[in-house]
Enzyme design. Structure first.
Site, PDB file in Angstrom:
ATOM      1  N   TYR A  28       0.747  -1.332   0.120  1.00 38.96           N
ATOM      2  CA  TYR A  28       0.146   0.202   0.232  1.00 38.96           C
ATOM      3  C   TYR A  28       0.987   1.167   0.050  1.00 38.96           C
ATOM      4  O   TYR A  28       1.843   1.344   0.913  1.00 38.96           O
ATOM      5  CB  TYR A  28      -0.907   0.088   1.072  1.00 38.96           C
TER       6      TYR A  28
ATOM      7  N   ASP B 229       9.433   2.680  -0.226  1.00 40.29           N
ATOM      8  CA  ASP B 229       8.238   3.637   0.505  1.00 40.29           C
ATOM      9  C   ASP B 229       8.587   3.099   2.080  1.00 40.29           C
ATOM     10  O   ASP B 229       8.060   2.201   2.310  1.00 40.29           O
ATOM     11  CB  ASP B 229       7.066   2.809   0.096  1.00 40.29           C
TER      12      ASP B 229
ATOM     13  N   LYS C 126       4.538   9.784   8.449  1.00 38.79           N
ATOM     14  CA  LYS C 126       4.347   9.413   9.901  1.00 38.79           C
ATOM     15  C   LYS C 126       5.479   9.879  10.681  1.00 38.79           C
ATOM     16  O   LYS C 126       5.553  10.888  11.440  1.00 38.79           O
ATOM     17  CB  LYS C 126       4.639   7.802   9.808  1.00 38.79           C
TER      18      LYS C 126
HETATM   19  N1  HOZ Z   1      -3.354   2.732   5.793  1.00 37.38           N
HETATM   20  C1  HOZ Z   1      -2.561   3.508   6.968  1.00 37.38           C
HETATM   21  C2  HOZ Z   1      -1.202   2.735   7.072  1.00 37.38           C
HETATM   22  N2  HOZ Z   1      -1.472   1.525   7.224  1.00 37.38           N
HETATM   23  C3  HOZ Z   1      -3.456   3.434   8.245  1.00 37.38           C
HETATM   24  C4  HOZ Z   1      -4.092   4.833   8.468  1.00 37.38           C
HETATM   25  C5  HOZ Z   1      -5.379   4.815   7.608  1.00 37.38           C
HETATM   26  O1  HOZ Z   1      -5.697   4.433   6.437  1.00 37.38           O
HETATM   27  O2  HOZ Z   1      -6.088   5.615   8.014  1.00 37.38           O
END
Ligand code: HOZ
Length: 433
Positions: free
Chosen positions: A145, A240, A268
């Site tokens: 992702y 990433d 982050k």
């Molecule tokens: N997809 C984000 C990281 N894994 C998590 C936060 C989100 O989707 O709100």
């Protein structure tokens, strides 16, 4: 029995104005059932909901809060910065300071551009890679992702997998056709893509530790092979590191595994809990970014002074000796306690962990890629999540997200979480299977 009345009322009200009552799908608890908790405040390892319930938090805002909630040094710096204003849309010294800290920690980044989210970082890095190589195709991995930009939603992990959305409507077929997807950890599949499309591939983008299909570590040699294949065909390797950057090591996964990418995406942790993203890499590539070069990318709040401040203070703390070994020790204790508790309950569980991120998969086999991650029993995971929540542990409300341990988690937190997991596993083992 825990009182969740106020959260329920707030969720009902939120659903009138916000799609699904949330601003990011995974928050809605759809995959695990029940209704989301509305959080009032966080302190250290704890969050407190609007009904006054207290939880040990392993979501940590999905990764940024590696120091825990409301870290005093970060909060004090933010209060001072707030006195000066919130945004200028003009350069500040803070941007150079954070850029310098990042480039020093990750020497593969000679220059960096700040944006406001991980999604912006990955989509901008891809545009840059395409411009630099004058090629269109991109290789990504199933279950990887990289934010929600059009071309990267193919077989995406995180919320797409959580909600079981195979392909996102609204993504033009022409965009998706430039995205080639290989199984994670499968070097031969990537080699075949290079055989078939080598001259058209601009970049391979990879989470060096997959963390959006749950945590799935790279097999030995996987990242090295990606480096080799890209180098030989003139494509760029993009790490990433939105999740892994400053999380698995101060220098990120690239330091942890000793593999150097051409471009890196961050987010982050580098914002210490404020909205941020960044991409950076080799100087000759980054010099193509406007205003130096022709690759356009911009943002009103990019390099925001509050986000820079929180990031600088977070990295200052993280750069102190012993931080990552302490995080690793706590996380390893948690992994061991949970593994032992599952075995005692007679449950087949796999708990992959890299540094302070881990996932509990209810499965007999090894989890090596998207297919094996999706074979895990998500029904058992949901019940595990609910059992943990009832015991005051806020575990990720999705099988396909990582749990994060922070510096604020105490030995007692880890011990009580292990004990709670033991009770949860025992109850699952005695219930319907
Ligand atoms: N997809 C984000 C990281 N894994 C998590 C936060 C989100 O989707 O709100």
């Amino acid at each position: 029995m825990m009182n969740r009345q106020r959260s329920r009322e707030l969720f009902a009200e939120a659903q009138r104005y916000l799609p699904g009552g949330v601003n990011s799908p995974v928050r809605a608890f759809k995959a695990v059932g029940g209704e989301p908790l509305f959080i009032r405040r966080g302190q250290g390892s704890r969050i407190y909901d609007e009904d006054g319930n207290e939880f040990v938090d392993y979501v940590c805002s999905w990764g940024p809060l590696i120091l825990g909630h409301s870290h005093p040094q970060v909060m004090a710096a933010l209060k001072r910065a707030l006195e000066h204003g919130t945004s200028f849309g003009a350069p500040t010294q803070l941007e150079t300071t954070l850029a310098q800290m990042i480039c020093t920690a990750m020497p593969s980044l000679e220059m960096v551009r700040f944006v406001s989210s991980g999604t912006e970082a990955t989509m901008s890095a891809l545009r840059l890679a395409r411009a630099f190589t004058a090629r269109d195709k991109v290789v990504k991995f199933a279950g990887g992702y990289h934010g929600h930009s059009d071309g990267l939603l193919a077989r995406a992990g995180s919320g797409m997998t959580t909600l079981g959305i195979p392909d996102c409507p609204g993504v033009p077929t022409s965009y998706a056709s430039n995205t080639l997807v290989a199984p994670y950890n499968d070097v031969e599949a990537v080699a075949r893509l290079f055989q078939d499309f080598g001259a058209e591939i601009a970049a391979v983008i990879v989470e060096p530790v997959a963390a959006n299909m749950g945590v799935v570590p790279p097999r030995p040699g996987f990242l090295e092979s990606l480096r080799d294949l890209t180098q030989r065909s003139g494509a760029l390797l993009i790490f990433d590191e939105v999740i892994t950057g400053f999380r698995v090591a101060y220098g990120g996964a690239q330091a942890h595994y000793g593999v150097t990418p051409d471009l890196t995406c961050l987010g982050k942790v580098i914002g210490g809990g404020l909205p941020i993203g960044a991409y950076g890499g080799r100087r000759d590539i980054m010099e193509q970014v406007a205003p130096l070069g022709p690759v356009y990318q911009a943002g009103t709040l990019s390099g925001n002074p509050l986000a820079m401040t929180a990031g600088i203070e977070t990295l200052k703390v993280l750069s102190q000796p012993g931080v990552y070994s302490a995080l690793d020790a706590k996380s390893s204790l948690l992994q061991e306690a949970m593994t032992a508790a599952a075995a005692q309950a007679g449950l087949s569980v796999s708990i992959p962990r890299v540094g302070s991120m881990l996932t509990v998969f209810f499965t007999r086999g090894l989890v090596l890629d998207y297919e094996s991650a999706r074979r895990a029993d998500t029904e058992l995971y949901s019940r595990f999540f609910q059992q943990m929540l009832m015991q005051g542990i806020y575990w990720p409300p999705s099988q396909f997200e990582a749990a994060f341990v922070s510096m604020a988690h105490s030995d007692e937190d880890i011990a009580s979480t292990g004990a709670a997991a033991g009770k949860a596993f025992a109850s699952l083992a005695s219930g319907p299977r």
